[in-house]
Design a protein around this motif. Structure first.
Motif, PDB file in Angstrom:
ATOM      1  N   CYS A  28      34.430 -59.637 -60.976  1.00 37.16           N
ATOM      2  CA  CYS A  28      33.036 -60.008 -61.119  1.00 37.16           C
ATOM      3  C   CYS A  28      32.697 -60.019 -62.594  1.00 37.16           C
ATOM      4  O   CYS A  28      33.441 -59.524 -63.423  1.00 37.16           O
ATOM      5  N   SER A  32      34.088 -55.143 -62.295  1.00 39.19           N
ATOM      6  CA  SER A  32      34.310 -54.102 -61.308  1.00 39.19           C
ATOM      7  C   SER A  32      33.927 -54.617 -59.953  1.00 39.19           C
ATOM      8  O   SER A  32      33.360 -55.665 -59.795  1.00 39.19           O
ATOM      9  N   ASP A  33      34.236 -53.828 -58.928  1.00 35.64           N
ATOM     10  CA  ASP A  33      33.902 -54.217 -57.576  1.00 35.64           C
ATOM     11  C   ASP A  33      32.495 -53.806 -57.202  1.00 35.64           C
ATOM     12  O   ASP A  33      32.055 -54.039 -56.085  1.00 35.64           O
ATOM     13  N   SER A  34      31.767 -53.184 -58.059  1.00 32.74           N
ATOM     14  CA  SER A  34      30.400 -52.780 -57.779  1.00 32.74           C
ATOM     15  C   SER A  34      29.467 -53.528 -58.691  1.00 32.74           C
ATOM     16  O   SER A  34      29.780 -53.860 -59.811  1.00 32.74           O
ATOM     17  N   SER A 200      41.011 -54.069 -52.926  1.00 31.88           N
ATOM     18  CA  SER A 200      40.194 -53.115 -52.192  1.00 31.88           C
ATOM     19  C   SER A 200      39.493 -53.837 -51.052  1.00 31.88           C
ATOM     20  O   SER A 200      39.080 -54.980 -51.201  1.00 31.88           O
ATOM     21  N   THR A 203      33.408 -53.379 -51.124  1.00 32.45           N
ATOM     22  CA  THR A 203      32.653 -53.601 -52.347  1.00 32.45           C
ATOM     23  C   THR A 203      31.176 -53.447 -52.045  1.00 32.45           C
ATOM     24  O   THR A 203      30.765 -53.425 -50.871  1.00 32.45           O
ATOM     25  N   THR A 209      26.902 -52.623 -48.536  1.00 34.93           N
ATOM     26  CA  THR A 209      28.342 -52.418 -48.564  1.00 34.93           C
ATOM     27  C   THR A 209      29.009 -53.477 -47.699  1.00 34.93           C
ATOM     28  O   THR A 209      28.625 -53.683 -46.544  1.00 34.93           O
ATOM     29  N   THR A 303      28.755 -60.928 -53.944  1.00 27.82           N
ATOM     30  CA  THR A 303      29.637 -59.817 -54.286  1.00 27.82           C
ATOM     31  C   THR A 303      31.070 -60.301 -54.289  1.00 27.82           C
ATOM     32  O   THR A 303      31.370 -61.420 -53.863  1.00 27.82           O
ATOM     33  N   LEU A 305      35.518 -59.027 -54.234  1.00 29.02           N
ATOM     34  CA  LEU A 305      36.562 -58.024 -54.122  1.00 29.02           C
ATOM     35  C   LEU A 305      37.918 -58.709 -54.225  1.00 29.02           C
ATOM     36  O   LEU A 305      38.039 -59.926 -54.074  1.00 29.02           O
TER      37      LEU A 305
END
Length: 310
Positions: A28, A32-34, A200, A203, A209, A303, A305
């Motif tokens: 992203c 990061s994945d968050s 992962s 995310t 979530t 989002t 991942l």
């Protein structure tokens, strides 16, 4: 299942078999994945969905220009396939500010294509991704009377970007067939690459979530499922977005090859979720970056991942 969905899935399946669409996944914009991101004001870096256009021009004979590099047909990396060509005059875009990217599609006869079929409620889907697979944008450009499309890109960071046009001609030799063509552009300035986050299955974005499950193998059709929760509770108020409850796009880490993973059901009301299913085919193994988009309360969330394909 509606006739429109069956027709869309038939087109996608045929394209997957004959063209072996591949995926490439990247970080992203935050690396990061968050994070958070939406088309209506969320702040996930590199996940913008709107911008103001600026003047440019298109050209229908640009095969030798930058951004027209040869690549295997069907993975979205070629500027021309089966006589259809993505054309644009500009090989660069400004850094740090919104810009309208203008392009055209010419057919096997060399003339601009102006008739396009509706695919997931739009006649043209346009994507932008940086070479390190950050800065994802998914736009729906507008077409002028001469067949020139304008994609309103949000501000781009310095580096090399690949821009994809996904469409279905509604006339000519390619009528009813899915195409994904692309070109690269250079954004001036010092480019710093972000590392690809590790694979992962989970995310987060804007407090939601997203969990993706599936064990895809290269060269085989598989089902992926995405489940959306918030504060540990299933989300059941997903709103229709492009005729379904979520949109999933993916890019391969090595070369930015493209794949659009089509949903297996279409929206039939304003209360979708929490689990969504997608038809997925990965032409080769490796790490891929998935970008999932869904809408709640009138806000579009985006989002990402990393998924490993065996």
């Amino acid at each position: 299942m509606s006739q429109r969905l069956r027709r869309t899935r038939h087109t996608v399946a045929a394209a997957a078999v004959t063209a072996a669409l591949t995926l490439s996944l990247a970080a992203c914009g935050s690396g990061s994945d968050s994070g958070s991101g939406s088309g209506h004001g969320s702040g996930m870096a590199g996940m913008e969905h709107s911008a103001m256009p600026s003047p440019s021009a298109s050209d229908d004979s640009m095969a030798s220009m930058p951004g027209m590099e040869p690549a295997a047909a069907g993975d979205g990396l070629a500027a021309e396939k089966s006589g259809y060509r993505m054309t644009a005059r500009s090989a660069g875009l400004p850094a740090g500010k919104a810009a309208g990217y203008r392009f055209g599609i010419t057919g096997p006869d060399g003339r601009p294509v102006t008739r396009f079929a509706v695919d997931q409620t739009k006649r043209m889907h346009f994507y932008a991704i940086r070479s390190d697979l950050t800065g994802f944008q998914h736009l729906h450009p507008t077409m002028g009377g001469d067949g020139t499309w304008t994609a309103p890109l949000a501000a781009l960071r310095p580096g090399t970007w690949r821009l994809y046009a996904s469409f279905v001609p509604d006339s000519g030799a390619g009528k009813g067939k899915s195409f994904v063509l692309s070109r690269t552009v250079r954004v001036p300035g010092t480019a710093t690459a972000s590392p690809l986050p590790k694979a992962s299955g989970t995310t987060t974005v804007d407090g939601y979530t997203v969990t993706v499950k599936g064990a895809p193998m290269a060269g085989m059709a598989h089902q992926l499922t995405a489940t959306v929760t918030r504060n540990g509770r299933p989300v059941t108020d997903l709103q229709p977005y492009l005729g379904t409850y979520a949109h999933l796009t993916a890019f391969h880490q090595d070369d930015l090859a493209f794949a659009h993973l089509h949903p297996e059901t279409e929206a039939d009301g304003g209360h979708g979720g929490p689990t969504l299913s997608f038809h997925a085919e990965f032409a080769r193994s490796g790490d891929w970056r998935l970008f999932l988009q869904f809408q709640t309360g009138g806000t579009l969330h985006t989002t990402a991942l990393t998924l490993h394909v065996g």
